[in-house]
Design a protein around this motif. Structure first.
Motif, mmCIF file in Angstrom:
data_model
loop_
_atom_site.group_PDB
_atom_site.id
_atom_site.type_symbol
_atom_site.label_atom_id
_atom_site.label_comp_id
_atom_site.label_asym_id
_atom_site.label_seq_id
_atom_site.Cartn_x
_atom_site.Cartn_y
_atom_site.Cartn_z
ATOM 1 N N LYS A 140 19.564 46.164 55.789
ATOM 2 C CA LYS A 140 20.114 46.251 57.128
ATOM 3 C C LYS A 140 21.558 45.761 57.164
ATOM 4 C CE LYS A 140 18.650 41.786 59.052
ATOM 5 N NZ LYS A 140 17.878 41.139 60.130
ATOM 6 N N VAL A 141 22.303 46.349 58.098
ATOM 7 C CA VAL A 141 23.698 45.971 58.267
ATOM 8 C C VAL A 141 23.743 44.604 58.900
ATOM 9 C CG1 VAL A 141 25.887 46.608 59.363
ATOM 10 C CG2 VAL A 141 24.295 48.393 58.592
ATOM 11 N N LYS A 142 24.563 43.741 58.375
ATOM 12 C CA LYS A 142 24.669 42.391 58.932
ATOM 13 C C LYS A 142 25.120 42.453 60.389
ATOM 14 C CE LYS A 142 25.343 39.542 54.844
ATOM 15 N NZ LYS A 142 26.198 38.551 54.143
ATOM 16 N N LYS B 14 8.946 59.360 57.732
ATOM 17 C CA LYS B 14 9.501 58.006 57.740
ATOM 18 C C LYS B 14 10.254 57.731 56.441
ATOM 19 C CE LYS B 14 8.325 53.117 57.734
ATOM 20 N NZ LYS B 14 7.277 52.094 57.669
ATOM 21 N N ARG B 15 9.699 58.144 55.299
ATOM 22 C CA ARG B 15 10.346 57.894 54.018
ATOM 23 C C ARG B 15 11.638 58.708 53.883
ATOM 24 N NH1 ARG B 15 10.302 53.768 53.077
ATOM 25 N NH2 ARG B 15 11.177 54.201 51.025
ATOM 26 N N ILE B 16 11.608 59.965 54.298
ATOM 27 C CA ILE B 16 12.828 60.787 54.260
ATOM 28 C C ILE B 16 13.914 60.157 55.119
ATOM 29 C CG2 ILE B 16 13.812 63.017 54.970
ATOM 30 C CD1 ILE B 16 11.022 64.234 54.224
ATOM 31 N N ASN B 17 13.519 59.753 56.312
ATOM 32 C CA ASN B 17 14.440 59.098 57.240
ATOM 33 C C ASN B 17 15.008 57.809 56.632
ATOM 34 O OD1 ASN B 17 15.404 58.612 60.178
ATOM 35 N ND2 ASN B 17 14.199 56.788 59.758
ATOM 36 N N ALA B 18 14.152 57.036 55.944
ATOM 37 C CA ALA B 18 14.589 55.766 55.338
ATOM 38 C C ALA B 18 15.584 56.003 54.206
ATOM 39 C CB ALA B 18 13.379 54.991 54.822
ATOM 40 N N HIS B 19 15.359 57.031 53.398
ATOM 41 C CA HIS B 19 16.294 57.321 52.308
ATOM 42 C C HIS B 19 17.639 57.815 52.859
ATOM 43 C CE1 HIS B 19 13.698 56.438 48.989
ATOM 44 N NE2 HIS B 19 12.760 57.288 49.396
ATOM 45 N N LEU B 20 17.605 58.565 53.950
ATOM 46 C CA LEU B 20 18.863 58.958 54.602
ATOM 47 C C LEU B 20 19.607 57.718 55.101
ATOM 48 C CD1 LEU B 20 17.758 62.138 56.597
ATOM 49 C CD2 LEU B 20 19.481 62.055 54.782
ATOM 50 N N ARG B 21 18.850 56.764 55.648
ATOM 51 C CA ARG B 21 19.471 55.518 56.128
ATOM 52 C C ARG B 21 20.096 54.749 54.969
ATOM 53 N NH1 ARG B 21 15.529 53.701 58.818
ATOM 54 N NH2 ARG B 21 14.668 52.136 57.437
ATOM 55 N N ILE C 182 28.805 51.500 55.040
ATOM 56 C CA ILE C 182 29.078 50.306 55.849
ATOM 57 C C ILE C 182 28.647 49.006 55.193
ATOM 58 C CG2 ILE C 182 29.216 51.301 58.155
ATOM 59 C CD1 ILE C 182 26.246 51.165 58.409
ATOM 60 N N ASN C 183 27.986 49.099 54.045
ATOM 61 C CA ASN C 183 27.545 47.893 53.338
ATOM 62 C C ASN C 183 28.211 47.791 51.974
ATOM 63 O OD1 ASN C 183 25.817 46.646 55.134
ATOM 64 N ND2 ASN C 183 23.970 47.612 54.348
ATOM 65 N N PRO C 184 28.433 46.576 51.486
ATOM 66 C CA PRO C 184 28.853 46.430 50.096
ATOM 67 C C PRO C 184 27.725 46.881 49.177
ATOM 68 C CG PRO C 184 28.296 44.295 51.039
ATOM 69 C CD PRO C 184 28.281 45.273 52.168
ATOM 70 N N TYR C 185 28.027 47.106 47.900
ATOM 71 C CA TYR C 185 27.056 47.670 46.964
ATOM 72 C C TYR C 185 25.740 46.905 46.953
ATOM 73 C CZ TYR C 185 24.705 48.830 42.639
ATOM 74 O OH TYR C 185 23.749 49.193 41.722
ATOM 75 N N ASP C 186 25.809 45.557 46.956
ATOM 76 C CA ASP C 186 24.594 44.759 46.835
ATOM 77 C C ASP C 186 23.684 44.858 48.056
ATOM 78 O OD1 ASP C 186 26.878 43.145 47.931
ATOM 79 O OD2 ASP C 186 25.266 41.720 48.323
ATOM 80 N N ARG C 187 24.207 45.414 49.172
ATOM 81 C CA ARG C 187 23.391 45.524 50.386
ATOM 82 C C ARG C 187 23.072 46.973 50.763
ATOM 83 N NH1 ARG C 187 22.087 41.237 52.978
ATOM 84 N NH2 ARG C 187 21.498 42.456 54.797
ATOM 85 N N ILE C 188 23.380 47.919 49.877
ATOM 86 C CA ILE C 188 23.020 49.315 50.155
ATOM 87 C C ILE C 188 21.505 49.421 50.249
ATOM 88 C CG2 ILE C 188 22.960 51.672 49.217
ATOM 89 C CD1 ILE C 188 25.674 51.172 47.992
ATOM 90 N N ALA D 179 28.631 56.150 60.844
ATOM 91 C CA ALA D 179 27.587 55.563 59.993
ATOM 92 C C ALA D 179 26.760 54.540 60.770
ATOM 93 C CB ALA D 179 28.217 54.902 58.760
ATOM 94 N N LEU D 180 27.426 53.703 61.557
ATOM 95 C CA LEU D 180 26.713 52.704 62.367
ATOM 96 C C LEU D 180 25.809 53.382 63.397
ATOM 97 C CD1 LEU D 180 29.576 50.111 62.907
ATOM 98 C CD2 LEU D 180 27.410 49.667 61.734
ATOM 99 N N GLU D 181 26.316 54.448 63.996
ATOM 100 C CA GLU D 181 25.528 55.192 64.998
ATOM 101 C C GLU D 181 24.303 55.819 64.352
ATOM 102 O OE1 GLU D 181 26.072 59.282 67.569
ATOM 103 O OE2 GLU D 181 27.853 58.059 67.210
ATOM 104 N N LEU D 182 24.498 56.474 63.209
ATOM 105 C CA LEU D 182 23.381 57.103 62.501
ATOM 106 C C LEU D 182 22.387 56.067 61.996
ATOM 107 C CD1 LEU D 182 25.278 59.795 60.385
ATOM 108 C CD2 LEU D 182 23.804 60.216 62.357
#
Length: 224
Positions: A219-221, A196-203, A210-216, A151-154
Motif C-alpha cells: 500500500k501507498v504510504k 480479485k487477483r487480476i485486479n490486485a496484480h494491476l494494482r 508511486i512507490n519505491p522499489y521495495d514497496r511495489i 496512479a493514485l486514482e487507479l
C-alpha cells in the motif's frame, strides 16, 4: 525516482525494448480478459480458449526475453541503472500472473459450460468487469508516462474493487442468495476470486509508479 528510471528506458536500447514488450504484454492481457469474459457468459469457448492460451504463451516468451535483456543490460551497465531493471522485472511478473488468472477463468468456463443466470450477482460482476477493463486501458499509459496523480486514482479504485470482491465472496459462501444453485455459487465465487487477483496484480503494476522499489505491490504510504 520515476523520472530517473524513465531516463534509462529512453537511453538504453535493451531497457527500451524490454519496456515495449511489457506494454505489449499488458495489451495482450487486456485482450485475453475481454475474450475470457465472453466465454464465461456464453461465447465460443473452444475457439477463444485456443486464442487465449496462444497469447499467454507469447506473454511468457516476453517475460523470458525481458529477463534476458535486463540481465544483459545490468552486466554491461553495472549498478548505475539497477533500479530500472529491478522495477521492470517486478512489473512483468505481475503481467504474467494476470495471464495465468485469465486462463483460470477459461478453465472455469470449460468445467462449467452451462449458461450463468442473470440477476443481482451478475450485475455486480459486470460492473467489476467494466472497471477492470478501464484499469487495463489506463495502466500501460500510467506506467509509460509516470503519471502519479492517475496512479493514485487507479490505486484507490482497485482497492475498492478488491473490497467489493471480498464482500461478494463472503455473501456467496454464506449462501445469502438462495436462488442460486450450488454449481452457480461455486462458479461465481471462483470468478470473483480470479477477478480479485487480476485486479490486485494491476494494482501492483500501478504501485510501481508511486512507490519505491521495495514497496511495489504494497500500500501507498499515507493511504488506507
Amino acid at each position: 525516482m520515476w523520472k530517473e528510471i524513465k531516463q534509462f528506458w529512453n537511453t538504453d536500447n535493451l531497457l527500451s525494448e524490454s519496456w515495449s514488450m511489457a506494454y505489449e504484454a499488458i495489451s495482450l492481457d487486456a485482450e485475453m480478459f475481454d475474450d475470457a469474459i465472453d466465454t464465461l457468459w456464453g461465447e465460443n469457448i473452444k475457439a477463444v480458449q485456443k486464442l487465449i492460451f496462444k497469447k499467454d504463451k507469447l506473454i511468457n516468451k516476453y517475460e523470458r526475453d525481458i529477463r534476458r535483456k535486463v540481465v544483459t543490460h545490468l552486466t554491461v551497465q553495472g549498478s548505475e541503472s539497477i533500479a530500472a531493471g529491478l522495477v521492470l522485472s517486478t512489473v512483468i511478473v505481475d503481467v504474467e500472473r494476470i495471464g495465468d488468472n485469465i486462463k483460470n477463468i477459461v478453465d472455469l468456463t470449460v468445467m462449467h459450460p452451462k449458461s450463468l443466470p442473470d440477476g443481482e450477482v451478475a450485475l455486480v460482476l459486470h460492473k467489476i468487469e467494466e472497471s477492470i477493463k478501464k484499469t487495463f486501458k489506463q495502466t500501460a499509459h500510467c506506467v509509460e508516462e509516470g503519471e502519479e496523480d492517475l496512479a493514485l486514482e487507479l490505486y484507490s479504485e482497485t482497492k475498492e474493487i478488491g473490497k467489493i470482491c471480498d464482500d461478494e465472496i463472503i455473501g456467496l459462501v454464506s449462501n445469502e442468495n438462495e436462488n442460486l444453485t450450488s454449481e452457480n455459487l461455486i462458479v461465481f465465487a471462483l470468478y470473483y476470486r480470479y477477478l480479485k487477483r487480476i485486479n490486485a496484480h494491476l494494482r501492483n503494476i500501478i504501485s510501481s509508479v508511486i512507490n519505491p522499489y521495495d514497496r511495489i505491490g504494497y500500500k501507498v504510504k499515507g493511504k488506507k
